[in-house]
Write a protein that holds these residues in place. Structure first.
Motif, PDB file in Angstrom:
ATOM      1  N   HIS A 178     -15.322   1.023  48.217  1.00 58.51           N
ATOM      2  CA  HIS A 178     -16.608   0.318  48.185  1.00 58.51           C
ATOM      3  C   HIS A 178     -16.411  -1.194  48.123  1.00 58.51           C
ATOM      4  N   PHE A 179     -15.430  -1.630  47.339  1.00 57.00           N
ATOM      5  CA  PHE A 179     -15.151  -3.072  47.269  1.00 57.00           C
ATOM      6  C   PHE A 179     -14.743  -3.602  48.633  1.00 57.00           C
TER       7      PHE A 179
ATOM      8  N   HIS B  62     -28.801  -1.589  48.752  1.00 60.81           N
ATOM      9  CA  HIS B  62     -28.301  -2.388  47.634  1.00 60.81           C
ATOM     10  C   HIS B  62     -28.674  -1.708  46.304  1.00 60.81           C
TER      11      HIS B  62
ATOM     12  N   ASN C  87     -21.890 -10.700  47.041  1.00 64.64           N
ATOM     13  CA  ASN C  87     -21.050 -10.365  48.206  1.00 64.64           C
ATOM     14  C   ASN C  87     -21.406  -9.021  48.828  1.00 64.64           C
ATOM     15  N   PHE C  88     -22.529  -8.428  48.381  1.00 73.25           N
ATOM     16  CA  PHE C  88     -22.946  -7.175  48.991  1.00 73.25           C
ATOM     17  C   PHE C  88     -23.291  -7.436  50.452  1.00 73.25           C
ATOM     18  N   HIS C  89     -22.698  -6.633  51.329  1.00 73.58           N
ATOM     19  CA  HIS C  89     -22.971  -6.826  52.745  1.00 73.58           C
ATOM     20  C   HIS C  89     -23.336  -5.496  53.369  1.00 73.58           C
ATOM     21  N   TRP C  90     -24.500  -5.446  53.963  1.00 68.74           N
ATOM     22  CA  TRP C  90     -24.993  -4.208  54.570  1.00 68.74           C
ATOM     23  C   TRP C  90     -24.964  -4.376  56.082  1.00 68.74           C
ATOM     24  N   ASP C  91     -24.145  -3.567  56.760  1.00 68.22           N
ATOM     25  CA  ASP C  91     -24.062  -3.722  58.223  1.00 68.22           C
ATOM     26  C   ASP C  91     -24.899  -2.682  58.958  1.00 68.22           C
TER      27      ASP C  91
ATOM     28  N   HIS D  20     -15.432  -2.499  51.510  1.00 70.99           N
ATOM     29  CA  HIS D  20     -16.548  -2.512  52.467  1.00 70.99           C
ATOM     30  C   HIS D  20     -17.737  -3.334  51.977  1.00 70.99           C
ATOM     31  N   HIS D  21     -17.516  -4.155  50.941  1.00 70.37           N
ATOM     32  CA  HIS D  21     -18.566  -5.050  50.419  1.00 70.37           C
ATOM     33  C   HIS D  21     -19.798  -4.286  49.982  1.00 70.37           C
TER      34      HIS D  21
END
Lengths: 228, 106
Positions: A130-131, A154, A140-144, A133-134
């Motif tokens: 999980h880290f 989130h 720094n949470f990143h949702w692609d 893949h942000h």
């Protein structure tokens, strides 16, 4: 002064009538503690239900499903099996304490500790994924995925880390407790007359197992078939 | 002096058999596999109640046999059930608050 019988069990505390009363009081006290633990975890379950239902923000419903597709079901299932196996070894440990089989009790306690450690290692591997893949909540949470699902995803990972983190914290405490029980078991403290520490530690371990039984479908198995 | 919270003849020396423990373990494993299997099926709105129901069944089995509630004084079960009822009341009241507000969200 107490009218303690000369032949009383050495583990009998002065404020108890007999070993049975001491055992009954100890287990009942542990149950009261576990009841407070239910209340300790309940708000997280409530928050999960509130957000996943999409009652506050309809996009959260799909957001939770999309976020859970980043979960590794195989590792989650492995951890479920490891934890249930550890509950079995704890239960067998109580059995061997009750039947005065000290060596078997020690073996069961060691197996329990190994299962607990294996659980935490696997959890660590998952956290690392999980880290990388942000997906750890915060700046720094990143949702692609789809942008409209980012907030729900989130929130899913906030709850995921709170719930599994609190659970893993309990596992660490449990390992500490079982190290203490193992030390006492090797000193031959326990017998069919006096095994209440094994029993109440086991109750705690089973409780932590039950929490995971609920977390597994909630965090790993939200509509996995819709994953493309 | 008698103490009615427990039965001296019966408690706490009930020893659950090894066979029972292994049977419960096997049952928990089967239920775990069923949990995963049903998650891949589409039962519409029923997926969540089914998953929660299986988890509750597993928890009940653990409580009754691994945690020995089935052989414990009745007060143990009363405390456990009582706490779950109170959690239910707290959920009900808190949901009735959250779900009846107009939230300026989105």
């Amino acid at each position: 002064m107490s009218e303690r019988a000369a032949n009383a069990h050495p583990a009998l505390r002065s404020h108890f009538e007999d070993m049975n009363q001491q055992h009954a009081t100890g287990t009942l006290g542990m149950w009261f503690f576990l009841v407070t633990e239910i209340l300790f975890f309940a708000p997280l379950f409530f928050t999960y239900a509130l957000f996943r239902s999409g009652s506050l923000d309809p996009s959260f419903h799909a957001g939770f499903i999309a976020a859970s597709h980043h979960q590794n079901i195989k590792l989650g299932l492995t951890n479920t099996i490891v934890l249930i196996a550890s509950s079995l070894t704890v239960a067998l440990g109580v059995y061997f304490a009750q039947t005065n089989k000290r060596k078997a009790l020690v073996v069961m306690l060691v197996l329990t500790l190994l299962c607990g450690a294996a659980f935490l290692v696997i959890k660590g591997i998952e956290y690392n994924e999980h880290f990388v893949h942000h997906l750890f909540p915060g700046q720094n949470f990143h949702w692609d995925g789809a942008p409209e699902l980012a907030r729900g995803a989130h929130m899913f990972y906030i709850l995921y880390f709170c719930m599994t983190g609190l659970h893993a914290f309990h596992m660490i405490i449990g390992i500490g407790i079982f190290l203490y029980i193992l030390r006492r078991a090797t000193r031959n403290d326990f017998s069919s007359e006096y095994y209440v520490p094994v029993e109440v530690s086991g109750l705690y371990w089973h409780f932590v197992d039950i929490v995971w039984i609920f977390l597994f479908p909630m965090l790993y198995l939200i509509d996995p078939a819709s994953k493309h | 002096m008698s103490n009615e919270a427990y039965d001296k003849d019966d408690f706490p020396h009930h020893v659950t058999s090894l066979g029972t423990y292994f049977f419960i373990f096997a049952a928990l494993m089967v239920l775990t596999i069923i949990t995963v299997a049903v998650a891949y099926q589409d039962f519409g709105a029923w997926n969540v109640p089914i998953a929660f129901g299986i988890a509750t069944l597993k928890a009940t089995v653990v409580v009754l046999f691994f945690m020995h509630v089935i052989h414990s004084p009745k007060i143990t079960a009363a405390i456990l059930v009582g706490s779950i009822v109170f959690v239910g009341i707290l959920f009900l009241l808190t949901f009735s608050d959250y779900l009846t507000r107009l939230w300026p969200m989105s």
